[in-house]
Design a protein around this motif. Structure first.
Motif, PDB file in Angstrom:
ATOM      1  N   GLU A 132       0.813  -1.228   0.000  1.00 52.15           N
ATOM      2  CA  GLU A 132       0.000   0.000   0.000  1.00 52.15           C
ATOM      3  C   GLU A 132       0.844   1.275   0.000  1.00 52.15           C
ATOM      4  OE1 GLU A 132      -2.924  -0.145   3.083  1.00 52.15           O
ATOM      5  OE2 GLU A 132      -3.924  -1.920   2.272  1.00 52.15           O
ATOM      6  N   ARG A 133       2.159   1.135  -0.136  1.00 51.43           N
ATOM      7  CA  ARG A 133       3.023   2.312  -0.252  1.00 51.43           C
ATOM      8  C   ARG A 133       3.675   2.393  -1.630  1.00 51.43           C
ATOM      9  NH1 ARG A 133       2.288   6.345   2.458  1.00 51.43           N
ATOM     10  NH2 ARG A 133       4.445   6.925   2.894  1.00 51.43           N
ATOM     11  N   GLU A 134       3.231   1.554  -2.542  1.00 50.79           N
ATOM     12  CA  GLU A 134       3.893   1.469  -3.851  1.00 50.79           C
ATOM     13  C   GLU A 134       3.804   2.749  -4.673  1.00 50.79           C
ATOM     14  OE1 GLU A 134      -0.013  -0.955  -4.269  1.00 50.79           O
ATOM     15  OE2 GLU A 134       1.499  -0.547  -2.742  1.00 50.79           O
ATOM     16  N   ASN A 135       2.807   3.578  -4.412  1.00 47.72           N
ATOM     17  CA  ASN A 135       2.643   4.817  -5.189  1.00 47.72           C
ATOM     18  C   ASN A 135       3.189   6.055  -4.474  1.00 47.72           C
ATOM     19  OD1 ASN A 135       1.328   3.543  -7.417  1.00 47.72           O
ATOM     20  ND2 ASN A 135      -0.551   3.426  -6.206  1.00 47.72           N
ATOM     21  N   ALA A 136       3.813   5.852  -3.328  1.00 47.79           N
ATOM     22  CA  ALA A 136       4.419   6.973  -2.598  1.00 47.79           C
ATOM     23  C   ALA A 136       5.767   7.325  -3.221  1.00 47.79           C
ATOM     24  CB  ALA A 136       4.595   6.601  -1.134  1.00 47.79           C
ATOM     25  N   TYR A 137       6.165   8.586  -3.031  1.00 49.03           N
ATOM     26  CA  TYR A 137       7.483   9.039  -3.478  1.00 49.03           C
ATOM     27  C   TYR A 137       8.454   8.985  -2.294  1.00 49.03           C
ATOM     28  CZ  TYR A 137       5.441  10.577  -7.877  1.00 49.03           C
ATOM     29  OH  TYR A 137       4.824  10.605  -9.109  1.00 49.03           O
ATOM     30  N   PRO A 138       9.757   8.902  -2.555  1.00 43.04           N
ATOM     31  CA  PRO A 138      10.733   8.821  -1.465  1.00 43.04           C
ATOM     32  C   PRO A 138      10.580   9.923  -0.424  1.00 43.04           C
ATOM     33  CG  PRO A 138      11.804   8.301  -3.531  1.00 43.04           C
ATOM     34  CD  PRO A 138      10.400   8.723  -3.877  1.00 43.04           C
ATOM     35  N   SER A 139      10.213  11.139  -0.847  1.00 43.24           N
ATOM     36  CA  SER A 139      10.062  12.246   0.108  1.00 43.24           C
ATOM     37  C   SER A 139       8.923  12.012   1.092  1.00 43.24           C
ATOM     38  CB  SER A 139       9.824  13.560  -0.644  1.00 43.24           C
ATOM     39  OG  SER A 139       8.635  13.481  -1.409  1.00 43.24           O
ATOM     40  N   GLN A 140       8.035  11.064   0.779  1.00 42.63           N
ATOM     41  CA  GLN A 140       6.906  10.753   1.653  1.00 42.63           C
ATOM     42  C   GLN A 140       7.184   9.562   2.578  1.00 42.63           C
ATOM     43  OE1 GLN A 140       4.315  10.230  -1.809  1.00 42.63           O
ATOM     44  NE2 GLN A 140       3.109  12.029  -1.159  1.00 42.63           N
ATOM     45  N   LEU A 141       8.400   9.039   2.546  1.00 48.41           N
ATOM     46  CA  LEU A 141       8.739   7.843   3.296  1.00 48.41           C
ATOM     47  C   LEU A 141       9.664   8.157   4.468  1.00 48.41           C
ATOM     48  CD1 LEU A 141       9.557   5.424   0.321  1.00 48.41           C
ATOM     49  CD2 LEU A 141       7.361   5.698   1.499  1.00 48.41           C
ATOM     50  N   SER A 142       9.614   7.309   5.485  1.00 54.92           N
ATOM     51  CA  SER A 142      10.576   7.387   6.589  1.00 54.92           C
ATOM     52  C   SER A 142      11.907   6.789   6.129  1.00 54.92           C
ATOM     53  CB  SER A 142      10.049   6.601   7.793  1.00 54.92           C
ATOM     54  OG  SER A 142      10.025   5.204   7.496  1.00 54.92           O
TER      55      SER A 142
END
Length: 343
Positions: A132-142
């Motif tokens: 469920e995080r496959e569409n997130a960008y690196p800036s949105q990740l820990s």
């Protein structure tokens, strides 16, 4: 699996030649988690970059799965690198791409058909815990999530070897432990050979089977992690062991215990290896009519089991105290040393 013979790397400047890796020889078994530890400037990061020829060696041979990496031409090396995944301290993600697109990138370069790419990416996202995080960008990740993307990307082409260059040093302790647990899980599920570079002994302790200690471009000590913990030979190795076990001030500690606790028998319990009985204290307390006070100590876990010392005070009738002492010595895997006998 991996054989390294006489590996060297020199960097030349205007005034001098610097030897970063100096005649290094090493064998790593298939399916092993092998740690290489050293302080900054020891040559460990140069060493790991030599394994996939991100740095060109000045001399020596590297053989991985019966293929001599140091002899390969550019096109052959490009194919060989698909079987050598690598993760980095600072993730090295493509910031304009989503999690999915970062993982899919090496598959695109390798010319993998689209349907196969989509299937593989889904497997990897599930494997590293990013569903469920496959569409997130690196800036949105820990930080931990970014490193999970890096791990998934490194596994995309089903490599036989995974190189980890200070993969947890940018992470907080809790996240570090979760990433190390993930690497252990990947090693067990995929049978992957992992080489892990670090300057933190607790990383080696937690997941590695074997460890090599580097100093000034050379391996100065090598062996099973538990053996190195038990019998560190070099000064640099002793310093690393103290990172986990604390400063070696045992003589002063023993004197303090003898002076402070002036009743009963004081013993040192030395825990070693996978056969250590974790329930020793409660078992002895139930079996014998004595009181047991834990005075101080530290026990840590390696992949092969527990290691450490525990100082305890045994109080009670002399016969019962002596019987408990003999029981621990003769019937358990824990080594016992009497520091002060009962009055």
């Amino acid at each position: 699996m991996i054989s390294i013979e006489g590996l060297s790397k020199q960097f030349r400047t205007d005034n001098k030649t610097i030897t970063a890796v100096d005649q290094l020889t090493l064998d790593i078994k298939e399916g092993e988690i092998f740690g290489v530890i050293g302080y900054s400037g020891a040559g460990k990061s140069t060493f790991i970059r030599l394994l996939n020829r991100l740095e060109e060696p000045s001399g020596g041979r590297i053989t991985i799965d019966n293929q001599e990496i140091t002899k390969l031409k550019a096109n052959q090396l490009r194919l060989a690198r698909q079987e050598i995944g690598m993760i980095f301290q600072h993730f090295n993600l493509l910031w304009s791409r989503t999690v999915k697109d970062n993982i899919i990138f090496p598959l695109e370069i390798a010319g993998v058909p689209k349907a196969e790419r989509e299937k593989r990416v889904k497997e990897l996202i599930d494997l590293v815990g990013l569903t469920e995080r496959e569409n997130a960008y690196p800036s949105q990740l820990s930080g931990g999530q970014k490193q999970r993307v890096g791990i998934a990307r490194a596994l995309a082409n089903n490599p036989k070897v995974l190189l980890c260059d200070e993969a947890t040093s940018a992470l907080d302790p809790e996240t570090t432990n979760s990433i190390l647990d993930l690497l252990v899980s990947i090693n067990e599920k995929l049978g992957l050979t992992i080489i892990l570079i670090t300057h933190e002994m607790h990383v080696i302790r937690k997941i590695c089977n074997q460890v090599a200690v580097m100093e000034e471009g050379k391996i100065v000590e090598q062996g099973d992690v538990l053996d190195v913990f038990l019998h560190p030979k070099q000064t640099v190795t002793k310093k690393f062991v103290e990172q986990v076990m604390g400063s070696n001030e045992e003589d002063d500690s023993v004197t303090h215990l003898i002076n402070t606790y002036n009743q009963g028998k004081i013993v040192r319990l030395h825990f070693v290896g996978e056969t250590t009985n974790q329930a020793l204290i409660s078992m002895v307390a139930k079996k014998f009519t004595i009181d047991i006070n834990i005075l101080q100590g530290k026990i840590t876990q390696t992949q092969r089991g527990a290691y450490g010392n525990l100082f305890v005070q045994l109080l009670g009738e002399a016969d019962e105290v002596n019987a408990a002492t003999y029981f621990i010595r003769d019937e358990t895997s824990v080594e016992l040393e009497v520091i002060r006998d009962a009055d």
